[in-house]
Write a protein that holds these residues in place. Structure first.
Motif, PDB file in Angstrom:
ATOM      1  N   ALA A  78      42.857  36.948  47.410  1.00  0.00           N
ATOM      2  CA  ALA A  78      42.969  38.383  47.728  1.00  0.00           C
ATOM      3  C   ALA A  78      41.925  39.192  46.964  1.00  0.00           C
ATOM      4  N   ILE A  79      41.595  38.761  45.754  1.00  0.00           N
ATOM      5  CA  ILE A  79      40.531  39.439  44.993  1.00  0.00           C
ATOM      6  C   ILE A  79      39.197  39.252  45.718  1.00  0.00           C
ATOM      7  N   LYS A  80      38.969  38.036  46.212  1.00  0.00           N
ATOM      8  CA  LYS A  80      37.722  37.774  46.957  1.00  0.00           C
ATOM      9  C   LYS A  80      37.630  38.717  48.160  1.00  0.00           C
ATOM     10  N   THR A  81      38.716  38.802  48.924  1.00  0.00           N
ATOM     11  CA  THR A  81      38.699  39.651  50.116  1.00  0.00           C
ATOM     12  C   THR A  81      38.654  41.131  49.755  1.00  0.00           C
ATOM     13  N   GLY A  82      39.439  41.510  48.762  1.00  0.00           N
ATOM     14  CA  GLY A  82      39.601  42.934  48.471  1.00  0.00           C
ATOM     15  C   GLY A  82      38.460  43.536  47.670  1.00  0.00           C
ATOM     16  N   LEU A  83      37.853  42.737  46.783  1.00  0.00           N
ATOM     17  CA  LEU A  83      36.852  43.304  45.865  1.00  0.00           C
ATOM     18  C   LEU A  83      35.459  42.700  46.053  1.00  0.00           C
ATOM     19  N   ASN A  84      35.372  41.622  46.823  1.00  0.00           N
ATOM     20  CA  ASN A  84      34.080  41.000  47.152  1.00  0.00           C
ATOM     21  C   ASN A  84      33.228  40.627  45.932  1.00  0.00           C
ATOM     22  N   PRO A  85      33.813  39.958  44.945  1.00  0.00           N
ATOM     23  CA  PRO A  85      32.985  39.504  43.817  1.00  0.00           C
ATOM     24  C   PRO A  85      32.076  38.351  44.251  1.00  0.00           C
ATOM     25  N   ASP A  86      31.098  38.032  43.391  1.00  0.00           N
ATOM     26  CA  ASP A  86      30.189  36.915  43.693  1.00  0.00           C
ATOM     27  C   ASP A  86      30.756  35.585  43.202  1.00  0.00           C
ATOM     28  N   GLY A  87      31.745  35.666  42.347  1.00  0.00           N
ATOM     29  CA  GLY A  87      32.407  34.479  41.826  1.00  0.00           C
ATOM     30  C   GLY A  87      33.623  34.926  41.034  1.00  0.00           C
ATOM     31  N   PHE A  88      34.325  33.969  40.461  1.00  0.00           N
ATOM     32  CA  PHE A  88      35.427  34.361  39.570  1.00  0.00           C
ATOM     33  C   PHE A  88      35.699  33.221  38.595  1.00  0.00           C
ATOM     34  N   ARG A  89      36.266  33.570  37.458  1.00  0.00           N
ATOM     35  CA  ARG A  89      36.715  32.573  36.497  1.00  0.00           C
ATOM     36  C   ARG A  89      38.238  32.598  36.433  1.00  0.00           C
ATOM     37  N   VAL A  90      38.820  31.422  36.307  1.00  0.00           N
ATOM     38  CA  VAL A  90      40.241  31.313  35.965  1.00  0.00           C
ATOM     39  C   VAL A  90      40.268  30.813  34.540  1.00  0.00           C
ATOM     40  N   VAL A  91      40.894  31.595  33.659  1.00  0.00           N
ATOM     41  CA  VAL A  91      40.876  31.296  32.231  1.00  0.00           C
ATOM     42  C   VAL A  91      42.303  31.292  31.716  1.00  0.00           C
ATOM     43  N   GLN A  92      42.550  30.423  30.745  1.00  0.00           N
ATOM     44  CA  GLN A  92      43.915  30.295  30.221  1.00  0.00           C
ATOM     45  C   GLN A  92      43.797  29.804  28.781  1.00  0.00           C
ATOM     46  N   PHE A  93      44.266  30.579  27.831  1.00  0.00           N
ATOM     47  CA  PHE A  93      44.114  30.278  26.403  1.00  0.00           C
ATOM     48  C   PHE A  93      45.423  29.729  25.826  1.00  0.00           C
ATOM     49  N   ASN A  94      45.303  28.743  24.973  1.00  0.00           N
ATOM     50  CA  ASN A  94      46.488  28.137  24.357  1.00  0.00           C
ATOM     51  C   ASN A  94      46.359  28.144  22.844  1.00  0.00           C
ATOM     52  N   GLY A  95      47.170  28.969  22.182  1.00  0.00           N
ATOM     53  CA  GLY A  95      47.137  29.057  20.718  1.00  0.00           C
ATOM     54  C   GLY A  95      46.167  30.125  20.251  1.00  0.00           C
ATOM     55  N   ALA A  96      46.555  30.820  19.181  1.00  0.00           N
ATOM     56  CA  ALA A  96      45.722  31.907  18.655  1.00  0.00           C
ATOM     57  C   ALA A  96      44.295  31.452  18.326  1.00  0.00           C
ATOM     58  N   PRO A  97      44.097  30.272  17.725  1.00  0.00           N
ATOM     59  CA  PRO A  97      42.717  29.877  17.413  1.00  0.00           C
ATOM     60  C   PRO A  97      41.863  29.699  18.662  1.00  0.00           C
ATOM     61  N   ALA A  98      42.511  29.456  19.792  1.00  0.00           N
ATOM     62  CA  ALA A  98      41.770  29.310  21.053  1.00  0.00           C
ATOM     63  C   ALA A  98      41.545  30.649  21.732  1.00  0.00           C
ATOM     64  N   GLY A  99      42.114  31.720  21.181  1.00  0.00           N
ATOM     65  CA  GLY A  99      41.901  33.044  21.755  1.00  0.00           C
ATOM     66  C   GLY A  99      43.136  33.660  22.392  1.00  0.00           C
ATOM     67  N   GLN A 100      44.269  32.943  22.377  1.00  0.00           N
ATOM     68  CA  GLN A 100      45.479  33.500  22.966  1.00  0.00           C
ATOM     69  C   GLN A 100      45.995  34.653  22.107  1.00  0.00           C
ATOM     70  N   THR A 101      46.295  35.768  22.750  1.00  0.00           N
ATOM     71  CA  THR A 101      46.803  36.935  22.016  1.00  0.00           C
ATOM     72  C   THR A 101      48.196  37.357  22.470  1.00  0.00           C
ATOM     73  N   VAL A 102      48.584  36.943  23.664  1.00  0.00           N
ATOM     74  CA  VAL A 102      49.941  37.225  24.141  1.00  0.00           C
ATOM     75  C   VAL A 102      50.606  35.880  24.413  1.00  0.00           C
ATOM     76  N   PHE A 103      51.769  35.691  23.799  1.00  0.00           N
ATOM     77  CA  PHE A 103      52.342  34.344  23.750  1.00  0.00           C
ATOM     78  C   PHE A 103      53.420  34.140  24.817  1.00  0.00           C
ATOM     79  N   HIS A 104      53.017  34.468  26.026  1.00  0.00           N
ATOM     80  CA  HIS A 104      53.753  34.138  27.247  1.00  0.00           C
ATOM     81  C   HIS A 104      52.689  33.555  28.170  1.00  0.00           C
TER      82      HIS A 104
END
Ligand code: 5GP
Length: 143
Positions: A78-104
């Motif tokens: 839907a982001i591709k259709t609605g906003l027409n970006p040239d690409g996208f990243r799917v990112v997911q962080f696990n643990g504060a040292p990896a960059g996670q800031t919200v722990f859900h």
């Protein structure tokens, strides 16, 4: 840090319970997707599971993970259709040292626009709610 217990007072749990506002893209009884309030690019979206109380990827039951990743694919489409970006990243962080800031457990969908650099992760000023709502409306219309 990868063994942290789930804290029901985390900000995403509050958003699920309606105790904190969010600009929502999609919601059903299991999945919630909403705009990241500190977006790294226009249309930066988050996808979370509403009932799986997982801190990170290792905690989540595989049925719920499958529901989550299916939703990530649908929202990204839907982001591709609605906003027409040239690409996208799917990112997911696990643990504060990896960059996670919200722990859900959550997945980021970060649209990429050629020639436009990304903002820093979890940095900067919160986005304007009306601007987020306008982008969410375009994404919702494409779902
Ligand atoms: P993490 O760093 O845990 O991978 O990602 C947490 C994300 O949640 C960050 O990108 C941050 O900008 C976003 N975030 C933090 N607090 C809030 C909030 O109150 N509302 C929304 N919509 N996003 C938030």
């Amino acid at each position: 840090m990868l063994n942290a217990a789930y804290d029901c007072e985390n900000i995403f749990a509050k958003i699920i319970r309606g105790e904190m506002p969010a600009v929502k893209i999609y919601e059903d009884d299991k999945i919630l997707s909403f705009m990241d309030v500190f977006p790294q690019s226009d249309g930066h979206a988050l996808v979370i599971h509403k009932t799986a109380q997982a801190v990170n990827l290792l905690d989540v039951e595989q049925g719920a993970l499958s529901e989550l990743t299916t939703a990530v694919q649908n929202i990204a489409g839907a982001i591709k259709t609605g906003l027409n970006p040239d690409g996208f990243r799917v990112v997911q962080f696990n643990g504060a040292p990896a960059g996670q800031t919200v722990f859900h457990l959550h997945f980021h969908i970060i649209p990429i626009y050629e020639g436009k650099s990304l903002g820093r992760h979890g940095d900067g000023a919160p986005a304007d709610t009306d601007a987020l709502e306008a982008m969410a409306a375009k994404i919702r219309a494409a779902l």
